[in-house]
Design an enzyme around this catalytic site. Sequence first.
Site, PDB file in Angstrom:
ATOM      1  N   GLU A 161       0.820  -1.223   0.000  1.00 33.32           N
ATOM      2  CA  GLU A 161       0.000   0.000   0.000  1.00 33.32           C
ATOM      3  C   GLU A 161       0.853   1.273   0.000  1.00 33.32           C
ATOM      4  O   GLU A 161       0.708   2.149   0.840  1.00 33.32           O
ATOM      5  CB  GLU A 161      -0.961  -0.019   1.186  1.00 33.32           C
ATOM      6  CG  GLU A 161      -1.955  -1.174   1.121  1.00 33.32           C
ATOM      7  CD  GLU A 161      -2.887  -1.238   2.320  1.00 33.32           C
ATOM      8  OE1 GLU A 161      -2.785  -0.384   3.220  1.00 33.32           O
ATOM      9  OE2 GLU A 161      -3.731  -2.159   2.356  1.00 33.32           O
ATOM     10  N   ASN A 202       2.277  -5.087  -3.188  1.00 29.36           N
ATOM     11  CA  ASN A 202       0.867  -5.371  -2.938  1.00 29.36           C
ATOM     12  C   ASN A 202       0.115  -4.055  -2.785  1.00 29.36           C
ATOM     13  O   ASN A 202       0.584  -3.147  -2.102  1.00 29.36           O
ATOM     14  CB  ASN A 202       0.751  -6.205  -1.650  1.00 29.36           C
ATOM     15  CG  ASN A 202      -0.616  -6.806  -1.445  1.00 29.36           C
ATOM     16  OD1 ASN A 202      -1.193  -7.372  -2.363  1.00 29.36           O
ATOM     17  ND2 ASN A 202      -1.136  -6.706  -0.238  1.00 29.36           N
ATOM     18  N   HIS A 238     -10.385  -5.807  -2.054  1.00 27.61           N
ATOM     19  CA  HIS A 238     -11.381  -5.534  -1.018  1.00 27.61           C
ATOM     20  C   HIS A 238     -12.538  -4.805  -1.705  1.00 27.61           C
ATOM     21  O   HIS A 238     -12.436  -3.627  -2.056  1.00 27.61           O
ATOM     22  CB  HIS A 238     -10.779  -4.662   0.086  1.00 27.61           C
ATOM     23  CG  HIS A 238      -9.758  -5.365   0.914  1.00 27.61           C
ATOM     24  ND1 HIS A 238     -10.066  -6.473   1.686  1.00 27.61           N
ATOM     25  CD2 HIS A 238      -8.436  -5.127   1.107  1.00 27.61           C
ATOM     26  CE1 HIS A 238      -8.969  -6.873   2.325  1.00 27.61           C
ATOM     27  NE2 HIS A 238      -7.965  -6.086   1.983  1.00 27.61           N
ATOM     28  N   GLU A 266      -6.211 -10.389  -1.118  1.00 28.32           N
ATOM     29  CA  GLU A 266      -6.977 -10.115   0.105  1.00 28.32           C
ATOM     30  C   GLU A 266      -8.474 -10.000  -0.181  1.00 28.32           C
ATOM     31  O   GLU A 266      -9.166  -9.161   0.396  1.00 28.32           O
ATOM     32  CB  GLU A 266      -6.475  -8.822   0.765  1.00 28.32           C
ATOM     33  CG  GLU A 266      -4.998  -8.817   1.085  1.00 28.32           C
ATOM     34  CD  GLU A 266      -4.533  -7.567   1.811  1.00 28.32           C
ATOM     35  OE1 GLU A 266      -5.385  -6.878   2.434  1.00 28.32           O
ATOM     36  OE2 GLU A 266      -3.325  -7.268   1.766  1.00 28.32           O
ATOM     37  N   ASP A 268     -12.333  -9.868  -0.392  1.00 30.70           N
ATOM     38  CA  ASP A 268     -13.581 -10.002   0.366  1.00 30.70           C
ATOM     39  C   ASP A 268     -14.607  -9.077  -0.258  1.00 30.70           C
ATOM     40  O   ASP A 268     -14.275  -8.205  -1.066  1.00 30.70           O
ATOM     41  CB  ASP A 268     -13.396  -9.727   1.869  1.00 30.70           C
ATOM     42  CG  ASP A 268     -12.711  -8.414   2.173  1.00 30.70           C
ATOM     43  OD1 ASP A 268     -12.795  -7.480   1.357  1.00 30.70           O
ATOM     44  OD2 ASP A 268     -12.083  -8.308   3.250  1.00 30.70           O
TER      45      ASP A 268
END
Length: 348
Positions: A161, A202, A238, A266, A268
């Site tokens: 990030e 990432n 996300h 990651e 979701d």
Amino acid sequence: MTVRRVAIGGVFFVTVLIAAVLAREGRDAQPLPGPPLRALAAQRGIAIGTAVRGIEQRNNRAYRELIAEQFSSVTPENEMKWYALEPHRGRFTYNYADMVVDSARKAGQQLRGHALVWFDQLPRWLIGLGSDELRAATENHIRQVMGHYAGRVGVWDIVNEAILDHGGLRRSPFLDKLGPGYIGEAFKIAHAADPKAKLFINEIGAEGINAKSDRLYEIARGLKASGAPIDGVGFQAHLNLRGVPTTFVDNMRRFEALGLEIHITEADVALRLPVTAGKLRGQAGVYRRIVDDCLAVKACKSLTFWGFTDSGRSWIPETQPGMGAATLLDEQLKPKPAFFSVQRALGG
């Protein structure tokens, strides 16, 4: 628990001891219907993973069993972040991270280390360091951690990030005191620490072609051109019911053209509470699209969900008030429509 009474030939003691163990570990997992996700994913040539919480994995038998049954890759959710591994300068605490690593190795799972250089979840001692001290501390942290896990953790999120939504680099102690070159430096140190590990950058919110993913592309291309040992890029995914950006596949393909491996790291799909049947159907559709998009890109070799159950083990309700139910299983570890959607997508 200390039990002092031993009555009726020790029966009382044994009963209380068993009750204590069951209270801590819970019951065995109920098998999920259909083929395990890891078996289906293997047939499609990808790893399928989940983030895990080490304490929960140790204490909750059903949670632990489902991780082993369903997933071929594991990411410690917090146990490998800087504040957890080096809370005091030069003093490393590997216990909880080792617990996740050991469980994964017993289950024949790959391991993803997350994350070595990140602006958040840093120990307090690091914040006030000057540039020379910070550079030395960063190099030592990467070398110590990757050295400890060499041969056991095969993939690492080296820098996490680093980019803002408008495409600028995110303010952090690393950018402020080491300059933008900290990204390339981290990859070089990591490669020297474990030459066999795959090294990734990432990023969150870079799934579609936008200002953030354009900057990510520039950074990745620059690292490749400079000879920095970068192996791949991770897209966190996300998401919510707005769905997957329509340009996700095209975006992944431009990174693929650089010779980089792609991982969805990651995933979701958060819902606004309360949950309804319609929202669950919509969520299942978004999860299906995530899987389909990964399978559409040859370089997409891994898909990890950021947790797999809604039962108090997802970061969404902890950090986003009014949101939740973001994972594949409900609070009773029962499959939601999203689970069956992922299963069908992997099954082709």
